[in-house]
Design a protein around this motif. Structure first.
Motif, short mmCIF file in Angstrom:
data_model
loop_
_atom_site.label_atom_id
_atom_site.label_comp_id
_atom_site.label_asym_id
_atom_site.label_seq_id
_atom_site.Cartn_x
_atom_site.Cartn_y
_atom_site.Cartn_z
N PHE A 54 0.84 -1.18 0.00
CA PHE A 54 0.00 0.00 0.00
C PHE A 54 0.89 1.24 0.00
CE2 PHE A 54 -2.42 -3.29 2.09
CZ PHE A 54 -3.70 -3.15 1.56
N ALA A 55 0.47 2.26 -0.72
CA ALA A 55 1.11 3.57 -0.67
C ALA A 55 0.00 4.61 -0.65
CB ALA A 55 2.03 3.78 -1.87
N ARG A 56 -0.13 5.35 0.44
CA ARG A 56 -1.25 6.28 0.55
C ARG A 56 -0.98 7.30 1.66
NH1 ARG A 56 -5.13 1.35 2.65
NH2 ARG A 56 -4.20 1.09 4.70
N ILE A 57 -1.81 8.32 1.67
CA ILE A 57 -1.78 9.32 2.73
C ILE A 57 -2.79 8.91 3.79
CG2 ILE A 57 -2.06 11.75 3.31
CD1 ILE A 57 0.28 11.22 1.47
N GLU A 58 -2.36 8.89 5.03
CA GLU A 58 -3.25 8.52 6.14
C GLU A 58 -3.27 9.65 7.16
OE1 GLU A 58 -2.34 3.70 5.88
OE2 GLU A 58 -1.54 4.87 7.55
N LYS A 59 -4.46 10.13 7.47
CA LYS A 59 -4.63 11.19 8.46
C LYS A 59 -5.58 10.72 9.55
CE LYS A 59 -2.23 14.41 6.25
NZ LYS A 59 -0.98 14.98 6.80
N LYS A 72 6.92 5.25 6.95
CA LYS A 72 6.36 6.56 6.63
C LYS A 72 7.49 7.46 6.20
CE LYS A 72 2.74 9.69 8.21
NZ LYS A 72 1.78 9.99 9.30
N VAL A 73 7.34 8.05 5.01
CA VAL A 73 8.36 8.92 4.45
C VAL A 73 7.71 10.23 4.05
CG1 VAL A 73 10.15 9.20 2.70
CG2 VAL A 73 9.58 6.91 3.54
N LYS A 74 8.11 11.30 4.71
CA LYS A 74 7.63 12.63 4.37
C LYS A 74 6.10 12.67 4.31
CE LYS A 74 9.04 16.49 1.41
NZ LYS A 74 9.74 16.89 0.17
N GLY A 75 5.46 12.03 5.27
CA GLY A 75 4.01 12.09 5.38
C GLY A 75 3.25 11.02 4.62
N SER A 76 3.91 10.29 3.74
CA SER A 76 3.26 9.22 2.98
C SER A 76 3.54 7.88 3.64
CB SER A 76 3.75 9.20 1.53
OG SER A 76 3.39 10.39 0.86
N SER A 77 2.51 7.06 3.76
CA SER A 77 2.64 5.76 4.42
C SER A 77 2.77 4.65 3.38
CB SER A 77 1.41 5.49 5.30
OG SER A 77 1.33 6.43 6.34
#
Length: 318
Positions: free
Chosen positions: A19-24, A101-106
């Motif tokens: 998975f590669a996505r933004i998680e908040k 997590k790299v620079k805000g991306s998971s």
């Protein structure tokens, strides 16, 4: 009350191994949960396998260096865990996950194995040997996850690449042992129009640093005294306009809310750093792993409290 479990057939595509996505994450007060849920259901739907228990067993150094580093919000961080959905048993599927997590991306890389194989592998047994000793109940089985997952065989090239990555992480941080377990009751919502938008709600979040195996029940100390709900939005791109408007309407702002980091903070308040020697911690963690490998017992679900049409929030204490 019957629990509607999360799950999908493992004949799904291999793409879900990664998975590669933004998680908040957002903290939701109980007082607004009903109205928020109603508003979300105008755009999202709860699938047939959208509810269930999620338990995660994190592996770390004797001083919890990986989790501690994560708390510092570095540019790059990683965590290693075993995640189980629903009611796992020794020969049913769980996931060994390397989450970075790299620079805000998971980014999440994971391999499906039996629970026995997962714990044996992370305890030091070679992956192939662990899979042979603790096989899955069947090659086509049902798992309890709102994400579709494939079944794995040790010879599959994609799985083996992820195995190598997990082994490399284990060597980077060695020695690793079970450190913290977190447990939640999850409701997962998905969008019918956009497959990359998911919203999850974690209720009754709890943790423990003792009995670190899946066959010792799913109890734990509560993470939130006021019963806050953790909402997480998972998206591969920009939020749809309706979601941004809804978050603004309910005055919800993203905030750091790692369950395992909060658990470690709570543990340090109970036992400040230095009150328990690393050797004593390591011995306890190694003993819990050895006990699990020796017992290989079935797992017990401590309660069922999710109905098919409404979530009943448990008020039980630790």
């Amino acid at each position: 009350m019957n629990t509607q479990k999360t799950g999908e057939d493992t004949s799904a595509t291999r793409a879900a191994e990664s998975f590669a996505r933004i998680e908040k994450k957002y903290l939701v007060k109980r007082a607004i949960w009903s109205d928020l849920s109603q508003a979300l259901h105008e755009h999202l739907q709860e699938g047939p396998f959208g509810r269930g228990c999620v338990s995660s067993l994190y592996y770390d150094t004797p001083r919890n260096d990986m989790i501690t580093a994560s708390m510092g919000k570095p540019f790059y961080k990683e965590k290693l865990r075993i995640r189980a959905y629903g009611e796992p048993a020794a020969d049913k599927a769980v996931f060994v996950e390397l989450k970075t997590k790299v620079k805000g991306s998971s980014y999440k890389r994971r391999v499906a194995t039996s629970c026995g194989a997962a714990q044996a592998w992370l305890a030091g047994m070679p992956y192939a040997e662990a899979c042979a000793r603790f096989p899955l109940r069947s090659t086509i089985h049902r798992i309890t996850s709102s994400d579709s997952m494939p079944s794995h065989h040790p010879s599959e090239s994609v799985s083996l690449q992820i195995v190598r990555e997990i082994d490399a992480a284990r060597k980077r941080h060695a020695p690793l042992s079970p450190s913290i377990m977190t447990i939640v009751e999850r409701v997962a919502l998905t969008s019918a129009s956009r497959s990359d938008v998911r919203v999850t709600f974690d209720f009754d979040a709890r943790w423990r640093m003792k009995d670190l195996s899946f066959d010792t029940g799913l109890s734990g100390a509560p993470l939130f005294a006021d019963g806050c709900i953790i909402m997480e939005v998972k998206c591969q791109g920009a939020y749809p306009l309706w979601l941004a408007q809804l978050l603004s309407r309910f005055c919800l702002r993203p905030q750091p809310c790692s369950k395992v980091c909060r658990a470690l903070e709570a543990a340090r308040q109970i036992h400040p750093i230095g009150t328990l020697s690393p050797d004593s911690q390591q011995q306890s963690l190694q003993e819990s792993t050895a006990q699990w490998l020796a017992s290989n017992n079935q797992f017990a679900r401590y309660t069922n409290y999710l109905s098919n049409d409404r979530l009943s929030i448990s008020e039980q204490s630790a």
